[in-house]
Scaffold this motif. Structure first.
Motif, mmCIF file in Angstrom:
data_model
loop_
_atom_site.group_PDB
_atom_site.id
_atom_site.type_symbol
_atom_site.label_atom_id
_atom_site.label_comp_id
_atom_site.label_asym_id
_atom_site.label_seq_id
_atom_site.Cartn_x
_atom_site.Cartn_y
_atom_site.Cartn_z
ATOM 1 N N ARG A 1 78.126 29.563 67.253
ATOM 2 C CA ARG A 1 77.933 29.497 65.799
ATOM 3 C C ARG A 1 79.258 29.638 65.041
ATOM 4 O O ARG A 1 79.275 29.619 63.811
ATOM 5 N N GLY A 2 80.348 29.819 65.776
ATOM 6 C CA GLY A 2 81.652 29.944 65.153
ATOM 7 C C GLY A 2 81.958 31.342 64.660
ATOM 8 O O GLY A 2 82.919 31.545 63.911
ATOM 9 N N GLU A 3 81.168 32.340 65.096
ATOM 10 C CA GLU A 3 81.348 33.713 64.636
ATOM 11 C C GLU A 3 82.167 34.553 65.618
ATOM 12 O O GLU A 3 82.418 35.730 65.372
ATOM 13 N N ALA A 4 82.570 33.944 66.733
ATOM 14 C CA ALA A 4 83.436 34.598 67.716
ATOM 15 C C ALA A 4 84.313 33.535 68.350
ATOM 16 O O ALA A 4 83.969 32.340 68.372
ATOM 17 N N THR A 5 85.457 33.965 68.866
ATOM 18 C CA THR A 5 86.405 33.019 69.450
ATOM 19 C C THR A 5 86.478 33.110 70.973
ATOM 20 O O THR A 5 86.909 32.162 71.628
ATOM 21 N N GLU A 6 86.066 34.252 71.535
ATOM 22 C CA GLU A 6 86.197 34.440 72.978
ATOM 23 C C GLU A 6 85.125 35.402 73.479
ATOM 24 O O GLU A 6 84.787 36.379 72.817
ATOM 25 N N VAL A 7 84.595 35.106 74.675
ATOM 26 C CA VAL A 7 83.628 35.978 75.340
ATOM 27 C C VAL A 7 84.237 36.422 76.671
ATOM 28 O O VAL A 7 84.556 35.585 77.524
ATOM 29 N N VAL A 8 84.402 37.728 76.825
ATOM 30 C CA VAL A 8 84.967 38.302 78.046
ATOM 31 C C VAL A 8 83.886 39.119 78.743
ATOM 32 O O VAL A 8 83.247 39.977 78.120
ATOM 33 N N VAL A 9 83.657 38.850 80.023
ATOM 34 C CA VAL A 9 82.660 39.604 80.788
ATOM 35 C C VAL A 9 83.379 40.557 81.743
ATOM 36 O O VAL A 9 84.449 40.247 82.259
ATOM 37 N N VAL A 10 82.776 41.724 81.956
ATOM 38 C CA VAL A 10 83.375 42.730 82.840
ATOM 39 C C VAL A 10 82.287 43.310 83.724
ATOM 40 O O VAL A 10 81.159 43.527 83.285
ATOM 41 N N SER A 11 82.622 43.519 84.997
ATOM 42 C CA SER A 11 81.686 44.132 85.931
ATOM 43 C C SER A 11 82.390 45.237 86.702
ATOM 44 O O SER A 11 83.585 45.139 86.992
ATOM 45 N N ILE A 12 81.637 46.275 87.029
ATOM 46 C CA ILE A 12 82.165 47.408 87.793
ATOM 47 C C ILE A 12 81.334 47.513 89.064
ATOM 48 O O ILE A 12 80.131 47.774 88.998
ATOM 49 N N GLY A 13 81.949 47.282 90.212
ATOM 50 C CA GLY A 13 81.187 47.307 91.453
ATOM 51 C C GLY A 13 81.989 46.766 92.617
ATOM 52 O O GLY A 13 83.212 46.644 92.546
ATOM 53 N N PRO A 14 81.312 46.414 93.719
ATOM 54 C CA PRO A 14 82.003 45.933 94.920
ATOM 55 C C PRO A 14 82.604 44.550 94.723
ATOM 56 O O PRO A 14 82.362 43.891 93.703
ATOM 57 N N ALA A 15 83.372 44.114 95.713
ATOM 58 C CA ALA A 15 84.039 42.815 95.628
ATOM 59 C C ALA A 15 83.052 41.674 95.406
ATOM 60 O O ALA A 15 83.359 40.693 94.731
ATOM 61 N N LYS A 16 81.830 41.822 95.956
ATOM 62 C CA LYS A 16 80.823 40.764 95.806
ATOM 63 C C LYS A 16 80.345 40.609 94.373
ATOM 64 O O LYS A 16 79.691 39.625 94.040
ATOM 65 N N ALA A 17 80.671 41.565 93.508
ATOM 66 C CA ALA A 17 80.307 41.445 92.095
ATOM 67 C C ALA A 17 81.052 40.289 91.434
ATOM 68 O O ALA A 17 80.683 39.860 90.337
ATOM 69 N N GLU A 18 82.068 39.770 92.123
ATOM 70 C CA GLU A 18 82.765 38.589 91.601
ATOM 71 C C GLU A 18 81.795 37.420 91.445
ATOM 72 O O GLU A 18 81.920 36.617 90.514
ATOM 73 N N GLU A 19 80.800 37.319 92.340
ATOM 74 C CA GLU A 19 79.802 36.255 92.245
ATOM 75 C C GLU A 19 79.033 36.367 90.928
ATOM 76 O O GLU A 19 78.731 35.359 90.278
#
Length: 249
Positions: free
Chosen positions: A52-70
């Motif tokens: 909708r043009g109300e944000a410029t960037e979306v950053v996701v973050v996860s805390i967990g094991p290496a497989k959380a990369e999936e």
């Protein structure tokens, strides 16, 4: 405005949970894992705000094991711009999660943090509230509608008596409820593109946060099986059983 969205890797909601024979926890070996459903809703809402043009960037973050990369790659395939993985094999409690997210937020400086109201593995429903307290930001929980203004956000919340609409100043923390939206499916081209999107890897120690548990799990048990129902021949018999056996009348 930048939006930060935490996501968690959990046992897929379609999988029947099995308790380990020794009662030490839930069996995770050879079990399908996926993104926590409430976090999928959070990612979708962040993407809609950006579209909708109300944000410029979306950053996701996860805390967990290496497989959380999936799990992070799934969010990137949905449309998120960047990802951060705070890698640890420890069982992280909500307070430690919130402390790490606070440090990530201080580094990223988002204008909005959208958090799933709870994870379906522990059902704690604590992280968003603790994070808002640590940051000193306004919070709006159980959101079923989010409208972003120039310096404020209008949030419709689901409460026991119906719907409640509140206004909070930005930056703020919003936790999402089930009826907020229907998450999109990632297309094959976007899945391929997601492999090339930036994914930064960190450790809890990088943020000075200890992941040592404060709670000790004593035992995990499966719920007992439900007893078979009873067939009655009349309404009068039903009422009698409710009075004498169930004690509800």
């Amino acid at each position: 405005m930048k939006i930060l969205v935490p996501v968690k890797r959990v046992v897929d909601y379609n999988v029947k949970i099995r308790v380990k024979p020794d009662g030490s926890g839930v069996e995770l070996a050879n079990v399908k894992m996926s993104m926590n459903p409430f976090d999928e809703i959070s990612v979708e809402e962040a993407l809609r705000i950006k579209e909708r043009g109300e944000a410029t960037e979306v950053v996701v973050v996860s805390i967990g094991p290496a497989k959380a990369e999936e799990t992070l790659r799934t969010a990137l395939a949905m449309g998120a711009d960047r990802a951060v993985l705070v890698e640890t094999d420890d069982a992280i409690e909500p307070l430690a999660v919130a402390k790490i997210l606070k440090a990530v937020a201080e580094a990223e400086q988002p204008g909005l943090i959208v958090v799933g109201k709870q994870a379906i593995d522990d059902d704690s429903n604590q992280t968003g509230q603790i994070l808002a307290a640590l940051l000193g930001w306004p919070q709006a929980t159980f959101a079923s509608r989010v409208e972003i203004g120039s310096e404020k956000a209008t949030i419709t919340r689901e409460v026991d008596g119906g719907l409640q609409t509140i206004e909070v100043k930005l930056p703020a923390v919003v936790t999402t409820d089930l009826r907020l939206n229907d998450p999109r499916y990632a297309s094959l081209p976007n899945i391929m593109k997601a492999k090339k999107k930036p994914l930064d890897k960190k450790a809890p120690a990088d943020f000075g946060v200890s992941t040592e548990p404060r709670l000790k799990l004593l035992k995990t048990e499966e719920p007992s099986g439900r007893k078979a129902g009873v067939r009655v021949n009349s309404v009068a018999e039903l009422v009698d059983k409710l009075k004498t056996e169930a004690g509800v009348l």
